[in-house]
Enzyme design. Structure first.
Site, PDB file in Angstrom:
ATOM      1  N   LYS A  75       1.144  -0.989  -0.044  1.00 60.41           N
ATOM      2  CA  LYS A  75       0.097  -0.084  -0.007  1.00 60.41           C
ATOM      3  C   LYS A  75       0.824   1.075  -0.309  1.00 60.41           C
ATOM      4  O   LYS A  75       1.856   1.195   0.809  1.00 60.41           O
ATOM      5  CB  LYS A  75      -0.668  -0.132   0.865  1.00 60.41           C
ATOM      6  CG  LYS A  75      -1.569   1.220   1.236  1.00 60.41           C
ATOM      7  CD  LYS A  75      -2.852   1.038   2.382  1.00 60.41           C
ATOM      8  CE  LYS A  75      -3.520   2.737   3.092  1.00 60.41           C
ATOM      9  NZ  LYS A  75      -4.212   1.994   4.342  1.00 60.41           N
ATOM     10  N   SER A 151      -8.865   3.061   3.550  1.00 59.20           N
ATOM     11  CA  SER A 151      -7.980   3.657   2.693  1.00 59.20           C
ATOM     12  C   SER A 151      -7.248   2.479   1.815  1.00 59.20           C
ATOM     13  O   SER A 151      -6.561   2.858   1.235  1.00 59.20           O
ATOM     14  CB  SER A 151      -7.301   4.684   3.529  1.00 59.20           C
ATOM     15  OG  SER A 151      -5.931   4.089   4.686  1.00 59.20           O
ATOM     16  N   SER A 175      -8.861   0.513   8.118  1.00 59.15           N
ATOM     17  CA  SER A 175      -8.865   0.971   6.889  1.00 59.15           C
ATOM     18  C   SER A 175      -8.207  -0.191   6.234  1.00 59.15           C
ATOM     19  O   SER A 175      -8.214  -0.060   4.950  1.00 59.15           O
ATOM     20  CB  SER A 175      -7.444   1.933   6.760  1.00 59.15           C
ATOM     21  OG  SER A 175      -7.692   3.382   6.983  1.00 59.15           O
TER      22      SER A 175
END
Length: 471
Positions: A75, A151, A175
């Site tokens: 990520k 996220s 997230s």
């Protein structure tokens, strides 16, 4: 590898094929690269590719780790990969390129994982949808008109669409669990301090932030925890030591767990009946595997948590943004940051030191209350989210009012921030779907340091109610 073979295996299974030489690692990596190249244009999950470096690492010879030769994605939020931009989803950091790997990335590589690139994330992880202005939206593989979540939306999108079996993710308010719920994946948020953060700092967002993964299988999550857990030098938090590996904890009989069921938002938030029913059904499933389930109202002051979330997040974002602006006094802030980020910064600038200390006090009281609650039960079972996957841009960072935006966002995630505030572990388990086939996750949480309880229960649920073919 033929496509059907690639789909049959999780990360542990793929590593087994390489270890027995049934599949050459180079062939496996090419299969993953082909998947990214063919599927990403429609999904926008992967925003940075390092395919040549991946091929070179295989050609040089991989470490003899438990996941040697397995493809992996990182990520793009607070995670350092040498030579690849660390943008944090922000135009302000578009050209920030680390010279060396972070400790977490080094541990992943030492286990033999082959990094293919980085995945999409909203600016600074400030949205539960993934649609940064820098890269555009990641869509839900089940319905391209809906959000993959945030996220860690890019990572969840990549895994759910079959590009690879698992990917790195982070979690500061849900997230990992939010996109796991939206994309039909297993997503474990570990205890605070269990896994190092990707930027080698001792703390993220007042202790809210943790790092781990989204996966198809429970055993992949356990294996990834085995290869990454452990403190770094200068750590200010530490999760309790565990006996035996996390992967080993999946074996043996399931203990007779006491499960507390809650379907009411901690601050009175409205919950979609489908999400409520998913949690109720999960409770019945828990009973079928030997757990005792009782509906409860946990001693959680949801309103106080929302207030603390506001102060801590806005103050920390303000610190980052103001630091950047001080370096570039002649740059227009609107060209560097999204409207919501600037609104959040303005709110953070107004926070006083007393308000910050009071916010820390609120989350510490929540941790104490939750700790006492878990003396009477083993697992807290809730819906993961208030609703099934939202439509794209239903919550947008074009909003320039932080208070309005935050209230709207927190209404969608009434259950997840509790475990970031307290540091306790929690996981989203993909046990339900809407009538249209959209995934709905349920959340299970446990006392600080009790990841093995969650992994063992999730594994049992995975066996009796399989959610995918990668076993």
């Amino acid at each position: 590898m033929v496509e059907s073979e690639y789909d049959r295996y999780d990360a542990v299974g793929l590593a087994g094929l390489i270890a027995t030489r049934d599949v050459p690692p180079g062939e496996l990596i090419e299969a993953a690269i082909d998947r990214v190249e063919s599927r990403n244009p429609k999904l926008n999950a992967v925003i940075a590719k390092c395919f040549d470096a991946a091929r070179d690492s295989v050609a040089r010879g991989l470490p003899h780790g438990p996941l040697a030769g397995v493809p992996y994605l990182l990520k793009d939020l607070n995670t350092l990969l040498a030579g690849v931009p660390a943008t944090n989803g922000s135009r302000a950091f578009a050209n920030t390129i680390p010279e060396s790997d972070g400790i977490l990335v080094s541990r992943l590589k030492a286990a033999g994982l082959v990094i293919l690139g980085k995945t999409n994330t909203p600016e600074f992880g400030l949205n539960i949808c993934t649609a940064p202005k820098l890269f555009g939206p990641s869509v839900n593989p089940f319905d391209h008109a809906r959000s993959a979540g945030g996220s860690s939306g890019g990572s969840a999108c990549a895994v759910a669409s079959g590009m690879l079996p698992a990917a790195h993710a982070t979690d500061s308010g849900g997230s990992i669990r939010i996109p796991a719920s939206n994309c039909g994946l297993f997503g474990l948020k570990p205890s605070r301090g269990r896994v190092p953060l990707g930027h080698d700092k001792a703390e993220g967002l007042a202790g809210f932030s943790v790092a781990h993964a989204v996966t198809h299988s429970v055993r992949d999550s356990a294996m990834l925890l085995d290869i990454t857990h452990g403190p770094i030098s200068g750590a200010i938090y530490g999760a309790p030591d565990t006996q035996g590996s996390f992967l080993e904890s999946l074996e043996g009989d399931l203990p007779q767990l006491k499960v507390a069921l809650c379907t009411t938002g901690f601050a009175g938030e409205g919950i979609d009946p489908r999400c409520k029913q998913a949690a109720i059904d999960a409770g019945v499933l828990c009973e079928s595997v030997g757990c005792t389930v009782k509906e409860v109202t946990p001693p959680v002051d949801g309103g106080a948590l929302r207030e603390a979330f506001d102060v801590l997040f806005s103050a920390h974002i303000a610190s980052v943004v103001l630091g950047v602006l001080s370096q570039y006094p002649d740059r227009n802030p609107d060209m560097l940051f999204e409207p919501l980020t600037l609104a959040c910064t303005n709110a953070g600038k107004r926070c006083t030191a007393v308000e910050y200390v009071e916010a820390v006090g609120r989350i510490q009281r929540a941790a104490q209350d939750l700790g006492r609650f878990f003396l009477e039960c083993d697992v807290l079972l809730t819906p993961t989210l208030a609703k099934p996957p939202l439509k794209l841009n239903e919550i947008s960072m074009t909003c320039d009012n932080w208070s309005v935006y935050l209230a709207r966002m927190l209404d969608e995630i009434p259950f997840t921030p509790l475990f970031n505030a307290t540091g306790a572990p929690a996981a989203s388990v993909p046990l339900s779907k809407t009538e249209d086939g959209l995934p709905i996750g349920i959340q299970i949480g446990a006392a600080f340091g009790r990841e093995k309880t969650l992994l063992r229960l999730a594994r049992e649920l995975e066996v009796v109610s399989p959610w995918h073919s990668r076993i």
